[in-house]
Design a protein around this motif. Structure first.
Motif, PDB file in Angstrom:
ATOM      1  N   UNK A 196       0.632  -1.320  -0.060  1.00 53.66           N
ATOM      2  CA  UNK A 196      -0.057   0.068  -0.129  1.00 53.66           C
ATOM      3  C   UNK A 196       0.760   1.013   0.092  1.00 53.66           C
ATOM      4  N   UNK A 197       0.556   2.356   0.161  1.00 59.71           N
ATOM      5  CA  UNK A 197       1.185   3.601  -0.216  1.00 59.71           C
ATOM      6  C   UNK A 197       1.235   4.103   1.050  1.00 59.71           C
ATOM      7  N   UNK A 198       0.514   3.943   2.295  1.00 59.78           N
ATOM      8  CA  UNK A 198       0.498   4.480   3.516  1.00 59.78           C
ATOM      9  C   UNK A 198      -0.001   5.074   3.867  1.00 59.78           C
ATOM     10  N   UNK A 199      -0.197   6.409   3.184  1.00 59.75           N
ATOM     11  CA  UNK A 199      -1.113   6.995   4.047  1.00 59.75           C
ATOM     12  C   UNK A 199      -1.852   7.066   4.785  1.00 59.75           C
ATOM     13  N   UNK A 200      -2.590   5.860   4.490  1.00 59.83           N
ATOM     14  CA  UNK A 200      -4.005   5.408   4.798  1.00 59.83           C
ATOM     15  C   UNK A 200      -3.715   4.659   6.412  1.00 59.83           C
ATOM     16  N   UNK A 201      -2.558   4.668   6.770  1.00 62.06           N
ATOM     17  CA  UNK A 201      -1.749   4.547   7.520  1.00 62.06           C
ATOM     18  C   UNK A 201      -1.043   5.293   8.725  1.00 62.06           C
ATOM     19  N   UNK A 202      -0.942   6.558   8.310  1.00 59.78           N
ATOM     20  CA  UNK A 202      -0.648   6.981   8.990  1.00 59.78           C
ATOM     21  C   UNK A 202       1.066   6.909   9.463  1.00 59.78           C
ATOM     22  N   UNK A 203       1.752   6.463   8.146  1.00 60.22           N
ATOM     23  CA  UNK A 203       3.127   6.397   8.318  1.00 60.22           C
ATOM     24  C   UNK A 203       4.698   7.321   8.777  1.00 60.22           C
ATOM     25  N   UNK A 204       3.749   8.470   8.676  1.00 61.66           N
ATOM     26  CA  UNK A 204       4.364   9.458   8.732  1.00 61.66           C
ATOM     27  C   UNK A 204       4.786   9.535   9.849  1.00 61.66           C
ATOM     28  N   UNK A 205       3.988   8.960  10.719  1.00 58.98           N
ATOM     29  CA  UNK A 205       3.773   9.561  12.227  1.00 58.98           C
ATOM     30  C   UNK A 205       4.644   8.231  13.039  1.00 58.98           C
ATOM     31  N   UNK A 206       4.169   7.190  12.475  1.00 67.06           N
ATOM     32  CA  UNK A 206       4.134   5.757  13.048  1.00 67.06           C
ATOM     33  C   UNK A 206       3.964   4.499  12.285  1.00 67.06           C
ATOM     34  N   UNK A 241       0.524   0.675  10.252  1.00 71.52           N
ATOM     35  CA  UNK A 241       0.599  -0.905   9.391  1.00 71.52           C
ATOM     36  C   UNK A 241       0.912  -1.856   9.865  1.00 71.52           C
ATOM     37  N   UNK A 242       1.556  -2.093  11.060  1.00 72.85           N
ATOM     38  CA  UNK A 242       2.029  -3.409  11.139  1.00 72.85           C
ATOM     39  C   UNK A 242       1.080  -4.126  11.746  1.00 72.85           C
ATOM     40  N   UNK A 243       0.168  -3.219  12.482  1.00 72.67           N
ATOM     41  CA  UNK A 243      -0.508  -4.070  13.197  1.00 72.67           C
ATOM     42  C   UNK A 243      -1.940  -4.479  11.701  1.00 72.67           C
ATOM     43  N   UNK A 244      -2.044  -3.803  10.025  1.00 75.57           N
ATOM     44  CA  UNK A 244      -3.023  -4.291   9.593  1.00 75.57           C
ATOM     45  C   UNK A 244      -2.102  -5.726   8.395  1.00 75.57           C
ATOM     46  N   UNK A 245      -0.833  -5.142   8.480  1.00 75.12           N
ATOM     47  CA  UNK A 245      -0.669  -6.074   8.320  1.00 75.12           C
ATOM     48  C   UNK A 245      -0.476  -7.823   8.848  1.00 75.12           C
ATOM     49  N   UNK A 267       3.073 -11.291   5.734  1.00 77.91           N
ATOM     50  CA  UNK A 267       4.648 -12.290   5.571  1.00 77.91           C
ATOM     51  C   UNK A 267       5.721 -10.524   5.827  1.00 77.91           C
ATOM     52  N   UNK A 268       6.127 -10.148   5.016  1.00 72.41           N
ATOM     53  CA  UNK A 268       6.063  -8.536   4.503  1.00 72.41           C
ATOM     54  C   UNK A 268       5.228  -7.711   4.519  1.00 72.41           C
ATOM     55  N   UNK A 269       5.249  -5.658   4.710  1.00 71.44           N
ATOM     56  CA  UNK A 269       4.468  -5.421   4.491  1.00 71.44           C
ATOM     57  C   UNK A 269       5.665  -4.441   3.416  1.00 71.44           C
ATOM     58  N   UNK A 270       4.716  -3.952   2.863  1.00 73.17           N
ATOM     59  CA  UNK A 270       5.572  -2.039   1.670  1.00 73.17           C
ATOM     60  C   UNK A 270       4.807  -1.263   1.608  1.00 73.17           C
ATOM     61  N   UNK A 271       5.557  -0.005   2.113  1.00 74.41           N
ATOM     62  CA  UNK A 271       5.147   0.940   1.978  1.00 74.41           C
ATOM     63  C   UNK A 271       5.818   1.997   1.565  1.00 74.41           C
ATOM     64  N   UNK A 272       4.752   3.138   0.552  1.00 74.79           N
ATOM     65  CA  UNK A 272       6.160   4.434   0.082  1.00 74.79           C
ATOM     66  C   UNK A 272       5.489   6.246   1.326  1.00 74.79           C
TER      67      UNK A 272
END
Length: 161
Positions: free
Chosen positions: A79-89, A93-97, A103-108
């Protein structure tokens, strides 16, 4: 199997071309969003299995927002990651994974390379090829080599300025 992982190219192809050349023969290509209309270009120049998701700047894109697939015997969630607040924590996204059994979670999205193995999950962000934000501001991407025994080797790579 060799996998090229990129993100945040924002419609600029020069560094993408450099990463493709540097990576050599690849078996899979993954783009983690903010392709900004570069889908057709990628389709034309990448001659292997492709997985591309839309980012927050892909306003009118028909690309999926998320994807799940296998790399060897490992389940990947991208996923791109913006919907999972990856800029802050990275916790959301880890919990979603975990929920998805990944096994692998990738984001930008952050434009900064990130790699961590936590709770049995590999979290990674290849950074940005076009607008890097880490110290040194070199375009970055990741290569994943899957050995015949299934062992995975992740490598962060940087383009020379």
């Amino acid at each position: 199997m060799r996998v090229l992982i990129v993100s945040d190219t924002h419609g600029k192809h020069y560094n993408l071309d450099r990463a493709l050349e540097d990576a050599g023969k690849i078996d899979m290509f993954i783009h983690l969003g903010d392709v900004e209309g570069g889908e057709d270009y990628i389709e034309a120049v990448v001659e292997c299995e492709k997985h591309i998701v839309a980012g927050n700047n892909d306003f009118f894109s028909q690309l999926p927002r998320e994807d799940e697939f296998y790399i060897g015997n490992k389940k990947a969630f991208i996923t791109h990651g913006h919907n999972y607040s990856v800029s802050m924590t990275k916790e959301q996204i880890l919990e979603e994974g975990k929920v998805r059994g990944a096994d692998i979670v990738m984001f930008g999205h952050t434009h900064q390379p990130y790699f961590e193995q936590k709770d049995g999950i590999t979290l990674l962000n290849p950074g940005s090829l076009s607008y890097p934000r880490q110290i040194g501001r070199k375009g970055s991407y990741m290569l994943l080599d899957v050995k015949p025994d299934g062992k995975m080797n992740f490598e962060e790579r940087y383009l020379d300025i």
